[in-house]
Design an enzyme around this catalytic site. Structure first.
Site, PDB file in Angstrom:
ATOM      1  N   LYS A 252       0.821  -1.216   0.000  1.00 28.65           N
ATOM      2  CA  LYS A 252       0.000   0.000   0.000  1.00 28.65           C
ATOM      3  C   LYS A 252       0.857   1.270   0.000  1.00 28.65           C
ATOM      4  O   LYS A 252       0.373   2.344  -0.343  1.00 28.65           O
ATOM      5  CB  LYS A 252      -0.964   0.008   1.190  1.00 28.65           C
ATOM      6  CG  LYS A 252      -0.322   0.161   2.550  1.00 28.65           C
ATOM      7  CD  LYS A 252      -1.364   0.100   3.660  1.00 28.65           C
ATOM      8  CE  LYS A 252      -0.756   0.206   5.042  1.00 28.65           C
ATOM      9  NZ  LYS A 252      -0.126   1.483   5.330  1.00 28.65           N
ATOM     10  N   ASP A 253       2.156   1.155   0.356  1.00 30.23           N
ATOM     11  CA  ASP A 253       3.063   2.310   0.357  1.00 30.23           C
ATOM     12  C   ASP A 253       3.712   2.557  -0.997  1.00 30.23           C
ATOM     13  O   ASP A 253       4.386   3.569  -1.187  1.00 30.23           O
ATOM     14  CB  ASP A 253       4.189   2.108   1.380  1.00 30.23           C
ATOM     15  CG  ASP A 253       3.694   2.076   2.819  1.00 30.23           C
ATOM     16  OD1 ASP A 253       2.643   2.687   3.090  1.00 30.23           O
ATOM     17  OD2 ASP A 253       4.358   1.446   3.660  1.00 30.23           O
TER      18      ASP A 253
ATOM     19  N   ARG B  78      -7.284   8.838   4.032  1.00 27.34           N
ATOM     20  CA  ARG B  78      -8.359   7.874   3.731  1.00 27.34           C
ATOM     21  C   ARG B  78      -9.112   7.493   5.003  1.00 27.34           C
ATOM     22  O   ARG B  78     -10.350   7.518   5.049  1.00 27.34           O
ATOM     23  CB  ARG B  78      -7.754   6.625   3.078  1.00 27.34           C
ATOM     24  CG  ARG B  78      -8.746   5.466   2.884  1.00 27.34           C
ATOM     25  CD  ARG B  78      -8.019   4.199   2.460  1.00 27.34           C
ATOM     26  NE  ARG B  78      -7.060   3.758   3.455  1.00 27.34           N
ATOM     27  CZ  ARG B  78      -7.368   3.029   4.528  1.00 27.34           C
ATOM     28  NH1 ARG B  78      -8.611   2.665   4.749  1.00 27.34           N
ATOM     29  NH2 ARG B  78      -6.419   2.660   5.374  1.00 27.34           N
ATOM     30  N   ARG B  79      -8.370   7.147   6.056  1.00 29.07           N
ATOM     31  CA  ARG B  79      -9.024   6.757   7.307  1.00 29.07           C
ATOM     32  C   ARG B  79      -9.757   7.938   7.933  1.00 29.07           C
ATOM     33  O   ARG B  79     -10.869   7.793   8.450  1.00 29.07           O
ATOM     34  CB  ARG B  79      -7.980   6.195   8.289  1.00 29.07           C
ATOM     35  CG  ARG B  79      -7.435   4.836   7.869  1.00 29.07           C
ATOM     36  CD  ARG B  79      -6.228   4.441   8.702  1.00 29.07           C
ATOM     37  NE  ARG B  79      -5.771   3.093   8.349  1.00 29.07           N
ATOM     38  CZ  ARG B  79      -4.534   2.654   8.534  1.00 29.07           C
ATOM     39  NH1 ARG B  79      -3.623   3.467   9.057  1.00 29.07           N
ATOM     40  NH2 ARG B  79      -4.207   1.413   8.201  1.00 29.07           N
TER      41      ARG B  79
ATOM     42  N   ARG C 105       1.693  10.001  13.388  1.00 35.97           N
ATOM     43  CA  ARG C 105       2.754   9.544  12.491  1.00 35.97           C
ATOM     44  C   ARG C 105       3.707   8.600  13.200  1.00 35.97           C
ATOM     45  O   ARG C 105       3.737   8.513  14.419  1.00 35.97           O
ATOM     46  CB  ARG C 105       3.539  10.758  11.976  1.00 35.97           C
ATOM     47  CG  ARG C 105       2.767  11.651  11.016  1.00 35.97           C
ATOM     48  CD  ARG C 105       2.602  11.028   9.649  1.00 35.97           C
ATOM     49  NE  ARG C 105       3.841  10.352   9.250  1.00 35.97           N
ATOM     50  CZ  ARG C 105       4.940  10.976   8.816  1.00 35.97           C
ATOM     51  NH1 ARG C 105       4.951  12.289   8.712  1.00 35.97           N
ATOM     52  NH2 ARG C 105       6.007  10.296   8.488  1.00 35.97           N
TER      53      ARG C 105
ATOM     54  N   ARG D  66       3.470   4.796  16.994  1.00 36.72           N
ATOM     55  CA  ARG D  66       2.075   5.237  17.047  1.00 36.72           C
ATOM     56  C   ARG D  66       1.353   4.660  18.263  1.00 36.72           C
ATOM     57  O   ARG D  66       0.542   5.336  18.902  1.00 36.72           O
ATOM     58  CB  ARG D  66       1.351   4.857  15.750  1.00 36.72           C
ATOM     59  CG  ARG D  66       1.668   5.802  14.602  1.00 36.72           C
ATOM     60  CD  ARG D  66       0.929   5.410  13.343  1.00 36.72           C
ATOM     61  NE  ARG D  66       1.592   4.301  12.656  1.00 36.72           N
ATOM     62  CZ  ARG D  66       0.960   3.368  11.955  1.00 36.72           C
ATOM     63  NH1 ARG D  66      -0.356   3.381  11.863  1.00 36.72           N
ATOM     64  NH2 ARG D  66       1.631   2.418  11.349  1.00 36.72           N
TER      65      ARG D  66
ATOM     66  N   CYS E 121      -1.264  12.032  -7.273  1.00 30.21           N
ATOM     67  CA  CYS E 121      -1.384  12.863  -6.076  1.00 30.21           C
ATOM     68  C   CYS E 121      -2.222  12.144  -5.031  1.00 30.21           C
ATOM     69  O   CYS E 121      -3.027  11.285  -5.354  1.00 30.21           O
ATOM     70  CB  CYS E 121      -2.018  14.209  -6.419  1.00 30.21           C
ATOM     71  SG  CYS E 121      -1.026  15.175  -7.564  1.00 30.21           S
TER      72      CYS E 121
END
Length: 306
Positions: free
Chosen positions: A80-81, A127-128, A145, A151, A236
């Protein structure tokens, strides 16, 4: 003399777990492998929100450079990164079997209830944040972050009720707490829960070796999710979720684009026979663009510049 494959990885606990997972699979094939940890800009700068840093490739760029400079032979990423457009000379070499794709909400205290009107939760993901505000518009969402360990520590140190994590990341390093809930209504990031190994296009030995580790069903699903992201995002960042799942001979796909404040949700969902589903991610993304997604993306880009 047999070649030892040098595996580049970020040096967080989760990234090292993932790299070791790939190392073990290579060694099961009789291939010698060693880890080369590299710190990324995304790990070094914990003060700025990701979207302010130019999120595309923030966790992969350093490893891309090391790969092209032949300091390493392959790089392992949380998929996902990884930007949908890989740098010239670098290719996807293996997609590994996906773990859980769910997002989970970790409670700071076991007895906490998060439905009070003034609840504050934390996440570094647009998104979250957008999906949480769509579900709970009266709540406050603050930026969070760092790697998963950082976290989790910040959650305990701050006056928040909870924080959102990827279930797979916490499970992989045995950090899932007792007090959490699965956010089954939240659409995950494209390719969430999947791992990717990339290699130099010219390195046929590494590419042919890694091809033996490819999990085809996962690869098909994440390809559709990433095509959905690519068509919508255009390079983007934006609040975009997508999930494709194969059940028997059918592919189930769900994807959505949200406004930053969560008030707007453009959503598509479909189930198709697997042989008819190729390209569905791109098709549904184009439908969303035609339904107002193009204007919403432009609005998001402008808001993130301000």
């Amino acid at each position: 003399m047999s070649k030892t494959i040098r595996i580049g990885t970020r040096d967080s606990e989760l990234a090292l777990w993932q790299a070791n997972h790939v190392k073990n699979q290579l060694e099961n094939l009789g291939i010698s492998a060693t880890l080369v940890p590299v710190k990324s800009l995304g790990d070094l700068n914990l003060d700025q929100p990701l979207y302010r840093m130019g999120i595309t490739g923030i966790f992969t760029k350093t490893l891309d450079v090391a790969l092209l400079n032949k300091q390493i032979d392959l790089a392992v990423h949380s998929m996902k990164d990884v930007p949908t457009q890989l740098p010239e000379g670098i290719v996807e070499a293996a997609v590994f079997k996906r773990a859980k794709s769910d997002d989970i909400l970790v409670f700071k205290n076991k007895a906490d209830k998060l439905l009070q009107e003034k609840t504050t939760i934390a996440t570094g993901s647009l998104r979250r944040k957008a999906q949480w505000l769509h579900q709970y518009p009266a709540h406050q969402v603050v930026d969070l972050r760092g790697n998963v360990n950082t976290r989790m520590k910040k959650l305990q140190e701050n006056p928040w009720k909870g924080a959102i994590f990827a279930a797979a990341g916490l499970e992989r390093i045995s950090l899932t707490p007792e007090s959490f809930t699965v956010l089954d209504w939240m659409i995950p990031a494209p390719a969430q829960g999947a791992m990717l190994a990339v290699a130099r296009e010219e390195d046929t030995f590494v590419r042919e070796t890694l091809a033996k580790l490819m999990h085809l069903n996962t690869q098909k699903c994440v390809q559709e999710e990433r095509d959905f992201l690519r068509v919508l995002e255009g390079g983007c960042t934006a609040p975009i979720g997508a999930l494709a799942e194969i059940k028997e001979d059918n592919l189930f796909f769900e994807g959505a684009l949200f406004s930053l404040d969560g008030k707007v949700k453009l959503h598509e969902k479909v189930a198709l026979p697997l042989k008819e589903a190729v390209g569905i991610g791109e098709k549904l993304a184009k439908k969303i663009l035609a339904r107002g997604g193009k204007e919403l993306i432009q609005q998001i880009h402008q808001q993130l510049k301000d």
